[in-house]
Design a protein around this motif. Structure first.
Motif, PDB file in Angstrom:
ATOM      1  N   TYR A 140       0.818  -1.214   0.000  1.00 16.99           N
ATOM      2  CA  TYR A 140       0.000   0.000   0.000  1.00 16.99           C
ATOM      3  C   TYR A 140       0.853   1.266   0.000  1.00 16.99           C
ATOM      4  O   TYR A 140       0.359   2.340   0.333  1.00 16.99           O
ATOM      5  CB  TYR A 140      -0.916   0.011   1.221  1.00 16.99           C
ATOM      6  CG  TYR A 140      -2.070  -0.951   1.118  1.00 16.99           C
ATOM      7  CD1 TYR A 140      -3.284  -0.560   0.552  1.00 16.99           C
ATOM      8  CD2 TYR A 140      -1.961  -2.267   1.571  1.00 16.99           C
ATOM      9  CE1 TYR A 140      -4.349  -1.441   0.445  1.00 16.99           C
ATOM     10  CE2 TYR A 140      -3.022  -3.158   1.469  1.00 16.99           C
ATOM     11  CZ  TYR A 140      -4.205  -2.738   0.903  1.00 16.99           C
ATOM     12  OH  TYR A 140      -5.257  -3.613   0.789  1.00 16.99           O
ATOM     13  N   GLU A 141       2.105   1.147  -0.381  1.00 15.84           N
ATOM     14  CA  GLU A 141       3.012   2.292  -0.393  1.00 15.84           C
ATOM     15  C   GLU A 141       2.473   3.382  -1.333  1.00 15.84           C
ATOM     16  O   GLU A 141       2.156   3.106  -2.494  1.00 15.84           O
ATOM     17  CB  GLU A 141       4.397   1.862  -0.867  1.00 15.84           C
ATOM     18  CG  GLU A 141       5.440   2.964  -0.782  1.00 15.84           C
ATOM     19  CD  GLU A 141       6.824   2.448  -1.144  1.00 15.84           C
ATOM     20  OE1 GLU A 141       7.810   3.029  -0.691  1.00 15.84           O
ATOM     21  OE2 GLU A 141       6.907   1.446  -1.900  1.00 15.84           O
ATOM     22  N   PRO A 142       2.343   4.611  -0.838  1.00 13.37           N
ATOM     23  CA  PRO A 142       1.843   5.701  -1.686  1.00 13.37           C
ATOM     24  C   PRO A 142       2.739   5.911  -2.906  1.00 13.37           C
ATOM     25  O   PRO A 142       3.959   5.746  -2.825  1.00 13.37           O
ATOM     26  CB  PRO A 142       1.877   6.922  -0.763  1.00 13.37           C
ATOM     27  CG  PRO A 142       1.882   6.362   0.614  1.00 13.37           C
ATOM     28  CD  PRO A 142       2.635   5.070   0.529  1.00 13.37           C
ATOM     29  N   THR A 143       2.129   6.271  -4.016  1.00 11.17           N
ATOM     30  CA  THR A 143       2.879   6.475  -5.254  1.00 11.17           C
ATOM     31  C   THR A 143       3.954   7.536  -5.082  1.00 11.17           C
ATOM     32  O   THR A 143       5.055   7.426  -5.613  1.00 11.17           O
ATOM     33  CB  THR A 143       1.934   6.897  -6.391  1.00 11.17           C
ATOM     34  OG1 THR A 143       0.879   5.951  -6.487  1.00 11.17           O
ATOM     35  CG2 THR A 143       2.675   6.982  -7.713  1.00 11.17           C
ATOM     36  N   ALA A 145       5.886   8.181  -2.738  1.00 10.05           N
ATOM     37  CA  ALA A 145       7.077   7.830  -1.967  1.00 10.05           C
ATOM     38  C   ALA A 145       8.319   7.774  -2.842  1.00 10.05           C
ATOM     39  O   ALA A 145       9.442   7.925  -2.367  1.00 10.05           O
ATOM     40  CB  ALA A 145       6.879   6.485  -1.273  1.00 10.05           C
ATOM     41  N   ASP A 152       1.503  13.521  -6.188  1.00 13.62           N
ATOM     42  CA  ASP A 152       1.787  12.238  -5.561  1.00 13.62           C
ATOM     43  C   ASP A 152       2.612  12.416  -4.295  1.00 13.62           C
ATOM     44  O   ASP A 152       2.429  11.710  -3.305  1.00 13.62           O
ATOM     45  CB  ASP A 152       2.547  11.323  -6.534  1.00 13.62           C
ATOM     46  CG  ASP A 152       1.639  10.804  -7.633  1.00 13.62           C
ATOM     47  OD1 ASP A 152       0.416  10.779  -7.420  1.00 13.62           O
ATOM     48  OD2 ASP A 152       2.156  10.445  -8.698  1.00 13.62           O
ATOM     49  N   ASP A 155       0.357  13.480  -1.540  1.00 16.05           N
ATOM     50  CA  ASP A 155      -0.426  12.340  -1.069  1.00 16.05           C
ATOM     51  C   ASP A 155       0.417  11.440  -0.172  1.00 16.05           C
ATOM     52  O   ASP A 155      -0.055  10.963   0.870  1.00 16.05           O
ATOM     53  CB  ASP A 155      -0.936  11.550  -2.276  1.00 16.05           C
ATOM     54  CG  ASP A 155      -1.715  10.306  -1.852  1.00 16.05           C
ATOM     55  OD1 ASP A 155      -2.792  10.471  -1.255  1.00 16.05           O
ATOM     56  OD2 ASP A 155      -1.228   9.201  -2.129  1.00 16.05           O
ATOM     57  N   SER A 156       1.672  11.217  -0.557  1.00 10.93           N
ATOM     58  CA  SER A 156       2.561  10.399   0.251  1.00 10.93           C
ATOM     59  C   SER A 156       2.820  11.044   1.602  1.00 10.93           C
ATOM     60  O   SER A 156       2.817  10.367   2.644  1.00 10.93           O
ATOM     61  CB  SER A 156       3.891  10.190  -0.493  1.00 10.93           C
ATOM     62  OG  SER A 156       4.782   9.429   0.279  1.00 10.93           O
ATOM     63  N   HIS A 159      -0.060  10.444   3.891  1.00 12.99           N
ATOM     64  CA  HIS A 159      -0.078   9.091   4.448  1.00 12.99           C
ATOM     65  C   HIS A 159       0.909   8.972   5.612  1.00 12.99           C
ATOM     66  O   HIS A 159       0.596   8.346   6.635  1.00 12.99           O
ATOM     67  CB  HIS A 159       0.282   8.070   3.365  1.00 12.99           C
ATOM     68  CG  HIS A 159      -0.859   7.715   2.462  1.00 12.99           C
ATOM     69  ND1 HIS A 159      -1.318   8.573   1.476  1.00 12.99           N
ATOM     70  CD2 HIS A 159      -1.643   6.605   2.395  1.00 12.99           C
ATOM     71  CE1 HIS A 159      -2.325   7.994   0.833  1.00 12.99           C
ATOM     72  NE2 HIS A 159      -2.544   6.812   1.369  1.00 12.99           N
ATOM     73  N   TRP A 210       7.364   4.257   4.351  1.00 14.23           N
ATOM     74  CA  TRP A 210       6.880   5.303   3.459  1.00 14.23           C
ATOM     75  C   TRP A 210       7.712   6.578   3.484  1.00 14.23           C
ATOM     76  O   TRP A 210       7.584   7.414   2.581  1.00 14.23           O
ATOM     77  CB  TRP A 210       5.434   5.661   3.804  1.00 14.23           C
ATOM     78  CG  TRP A 210       4.468   4.544   3.584  1.00 14.23           C
ATOM     79  CD1 TRP A 210       4.670   3.419   2.838  1.00 14.23           C
ATOM     80  CD2 TRP A 210       3.150   4.422   4.131  1.00 14.23           C
ATOM     81  NE1 TRP A 210       3.565   2.606   2.879  1.00 14.23           N
ATOM     82  CE2 TRP A 210       2.610   3.200   3.655  1.00 14.23           C
ATOM     83  CE3 TRP A 210       2.365   5.241   4.957  1.00 14.23           C
ATOM     84  CZ2 TRP A 210       1.327   2.778   3.998  1.00 14.23           C
ATOM     85  CZ3 TRP A 210       1.095   4.813   5.295  1.00 14.23           C
ATOM     86  CH2 TRP A 210       0.579   3.596   4.825  1.00 14.23           C
ATOM     87  N   SER A 215       8.078  12.361   0.387  1.00 19.46           N
ATOM     88  CA  SER A 215       6.995  12.341   1.364  1.00 19.46           C
ATOM     89  C   SER A 215       7.210  13.328   2.501  1.00 19.46           C
ATOM     90  O   SER A 215       6.268  13.740   3.160  1.00 19.46           O
ATOM     91  CB  SER A 215       6.833  10.932   1.942  1.00 19.46           C
ATOM     92  OG  SER A 215       7.969  10.564   2.696  1.00 19.46           O
TER      93      SER A 215
END
Length: 292
Positions: A140-143, A145, A152, A155-156, A159, A210, A215
């Motif tokens: 489930y690693e955010p894109t 990262a 993206d 978003d990371s 998270h 992550w 990030s």
């Protein structure tokens, strides 16, 4: 990774955590002794069903253990067949390899009920949980990262902040539930303590996995990302160690070690949160154009 495999990895991690909590509750109630003389059978009809509530607790724990084992094994096989991320495959493989030894230790816990065996049983379970939890974090690693774009990356970062925030909120609960410190540490309290503890541990593993320059808002720089990763990894190591040692805490020195360790983990999480916020603010200030 396709959605089905990702969900299976997540289910494997969740089931493993649930099984560990059930194991703690079973040991705390002494229910494991109800079927001790007939393992792998029980004391009800044909030895396959429970005869009373205590044996039901042990029987249900075994049922969940069997289901969890097959789910983890199936997820591992599917991950290798579909060529999932190498990190996911290796983490699942470690967890799967340890399953036979965990079954043997599980049998010994109901046959002998010695604390050394119980400690080894929970310690092995913790390693298995680490493997599937890491696999889930990578699945489930955010894109963002990997730093693939501004949206993206944002978003990371979200998270990472969410996982770190969850750990920060749950750790005070662990402090309140410190074994034999502030509340009676009965079977239900133990189940809650280990549920919260495993949640904190999984969240800290996710932060460790992550955390990246993207990030943390520092594209091209490793300082903040490395700091957050190091702090969260250290806090995770402390938490899982306390969960293992917690099986032996009855008061005295170990009680203070447990309380002090949890406070240390909370301080590390607070430091990671501060580093994350400071790194984000410094990036924003560098992005403001000058007056000339």
């Amino acid at each position: 990774m396709d959605a089905r495999l990702r969900r299976l990895v997540g289910v494997s991690a969740a089931l493993t955590g649930i099984l560990m909590v059930l194991g703690v509750y079973t040991a705390a109630t002494g229910a494991g002794l109800t079927c001790a003389g007939r393992w792998p059978f029980c004391d009800g009809y044909l030895g396959l069903f429970p005869a009373n509530w205590s044996s039901f607790v042990e029987w249900f724990h075994r049922l969940v253990a069997m289901i969890t084992g097959f789910v983890v094994l199936g997820t591992t096989v599917l991950a290798w067949r579909r060529g999932a991320d190498r990190r996911v495959r290796r983490s699942l493989a470690v967890a799967t390899i340890l399953l036979p030894s965990q079954i043997i230790l599980g049998a010994l816990t109901v046959a002998t009920y010695q604390w050394a065996v119980l400690l080894a049983h929970f310690g092995t379970a913790s390693i298995i949980f680490t493997g599937v939890a890491l696999a889930a974090a990578w699945a489930y690693e955010p894109t963002g990262a990997s730093g693939s774009g501004a949206e993206d990356a944002a978003d990371s970062a979200g998270h990472v902040r969410s996982a770190l925030g969850a750990a920060g909120v749950l750790l005070p609960v662990l402090i309140v539930l410190t074994p034999h410190a502030f509340v009676s540490f009965g079977p239900t309290t133990q189940a809650v303590y280990y549920s919260v503890g495993l949640g904190v541990y999984a969240a800290l593993l996710a932060v460790t996995v992550w955390s990246s320059p993207a990030s943390t808002g520092e594209t091209g720089r490793l300082s903040t990302a490395s700091r957050v990763r190091g702090l969260s990894a250290t806090a995770a190591a402390i938490v899982v160690s306390l969960l293992v040692v917690g099986r032996l805490v009855y008061g005295g020195t170990l009680q203070y070690v447990s309380l002090g360790g949890t406070l240390s983990a909370l301080a590390l999480v607070a430091a990671a949160w501060y580093a994350l916020r400071r790194g984000g603010r410094s990036t924003e200030s560098r992005g403001v154009p000058g007056g000339d």
